[in-house]
Design an enzyme around this catalytic site. Structure first.
Site, PDB file in Angstrom:
ATOM      1  N   ILE A 280      15.782 -64.646   7.779  1.00 54.53           N
ATOM      2  CA  ILE A 280      15.522 -65.695   8.764  1.00 54.53           C
ATOM      3  C   ILE A 280      14.022 -65.948   8.724  1.00 54.53           C
ATOM      4  CG2 ILE A 280      15.439 -63.955  10.629  1.00 54.53           C
ATOM      5  CD1 ILE A 280      16.297 -66.123  12.586  1.00 54.53           C
ATOM      6  N   SER A 281      13.640 -67.201   8.524  1.00 53.57           N
ATOM      7  CA  SER A 281      12.230 -67.540   8.362  1.00 53.57           C
ATOM      8  C   SER A 281      11.442 -67.237   9.627  1.00 53.57           C
ATOM      9  CB  SER A 281      12.070 -69.029   8.022  1.00 53.57           C
ATOM     10  OG  SER A 281      12.675 -69.333   6.792  1.00 53.57           O
ATOM     11  N   GLN A 282      10.134 -67.007   9.446  1.00 54.67           N
ATOM     12  CA  GLN A 282       9.306 -66.783  10.628  1.00 54.67           C
ATOM     13  C   GLN A 282       9.233 -68.070  11.435  1.00 54.67           C
ATOM     14  OE1 GLN A 282       5.932 -65.935   7.802  1.00 54.67           O
ATOM     15  NE2 GLN A 282       4.748 -66.579   9.593  1.00 54.67           N
TER      16      GLN A 282
ATOM     17  N   ARG B  65      15.881 -67.446  19.523  1.00 56.64           N
ATOM     18  CA  ARG B  65      15.950 -66.831  18.194  1.00 56.64           C
ATOM     19  C   ARG B  65      16.657 -65.480  18.227  1.00 56.64           C
ATOM     20  NH1 ARG B  65      11.761 -64.010  14.503  1.00 56.64           N
ATOM     21  NH2 ARG B  65      12.246 -64.746  12.389  1.00 56.64           N
TER      22      ARG B  65
ATOM     23  N   PHE C  86       9.739 -68.441  -0.099  1.00 56.23           N
ATOM     24  CA  PHE C  86      11.155 -68.488   0.263  1.00 56.23           C
ATOM     25  C   PHE C  86      12.003 -67.840  -0.832  1.00 56.23           C
ATOM     26  CE2 PHE C  86       9.722 -71.660   3.234  1.00 56.23           C
ATOM     27  CZ  PHE C  86      10.685 -71.683   4.233  1.00 56.23           C
TER      28      PHE C  86
END
Length: 225
Positions: free
Chosen positions: A72-74, A46, A215
């Site tokens: 950027i999503s967890q 990541r 989101f």
């Protein structure tokens, strides 16, 4: 002098190993137990997808800002969504919302082919550069209005949407193969949304609520960046 350098390298590698171990523990503690998904997420660094002042936090289980006002999503959410998608090694996957490219890179470990589309040219360009550097030849990144999918490449075995719509977009539903699965957040953009799984059956579509999420909204049209 050399001994000191070697010691520093060992400390750095040990620190990185510890961060990655915590990273995988966070995934499991949020219910990501599928061995293929865990292996895929372990294989994709990541840190390559987080730039600037937030790079040091790449292995923490939290969303982080990226360019063009996106995030950027967890990792735990990426893991939950990927696991819910049930990707097989022969599947062709459409991702709507390339963002940093991290989710697409994870999907590329699991699927035969991944198409990812984003309304921001800059994000697509930067993600494509990382895909090339990683040798991910089974990922195609494209600029476009993801709410309409990719009709020329349809139908898809799996569709993953990383932005929230009020309802599952009709064009995406139409591009899902019989037996196919779509995972996406639905709900108003200023409220907590619900992650759902849509399965196309012989009789129509089945819907399953998975968990609350948050989101950025799914926006029609292209971005200016």
């Amino acid at each position: 002098m050399n001994a000191g350098g070697a010691g520093e390298e060992e400390d750095a590698s040990g620190h990185l190993a510890e961060r990655k171990m915590r990273f995988l523990f966070a995934l499991r503690s949020h219910g990501v137990t599928d061995a293929r998904v865990l292996s895929a997420m372990e294989a994709v660094d990541r840190g390559l997808f987080v730039r600037g002042i937030f790079a040091e936090r790449a292995y923490e289980d939290m969303p982080l800002p990226i360019a063009c006002g996106q995030t950027i999503s967890q990792p735990s959410v990426v893991g939950v969504m990927t696991q819910a998608l049930r990707v097989g090694p022969r599947d062709t996957v459409l991702e709507v919302g390339t963002g940093s490219g991290y989710q697409a890179a994870v999907l590329a470990q699991l699927a035969r082919r991944v198409y990812t589309v984003d309304r921001w040219r800059r994000l697509v360009r930067e993600a494509a550069e990382i895909f090339r550097a990683l040798g991910l030849v089974n990922v195609t990144a494209m600029t476009g209005d993801g709410s309409f999918g990719l009709p020329d490449q349809a139908p898809f075995d799996r569709i993953l949407v990383t932005a929230a719509a009020e309802d599952p977009p009709g064009p995406l539903m139409a591009q899902l193969k019989p037996g196919g699965i779509m995972v996406l957040p639905v709900g108003q953009s200023d409220h907590v949304q619900q992650l759902i799984r849509v399965t196309r059956t012989a009789l129509g579509f089945d819907y399953e609520e998975l968990r609350p999420v948050r989101f950025v909204p799914l926006v029609e049209g292209l971005g200016n960046g």
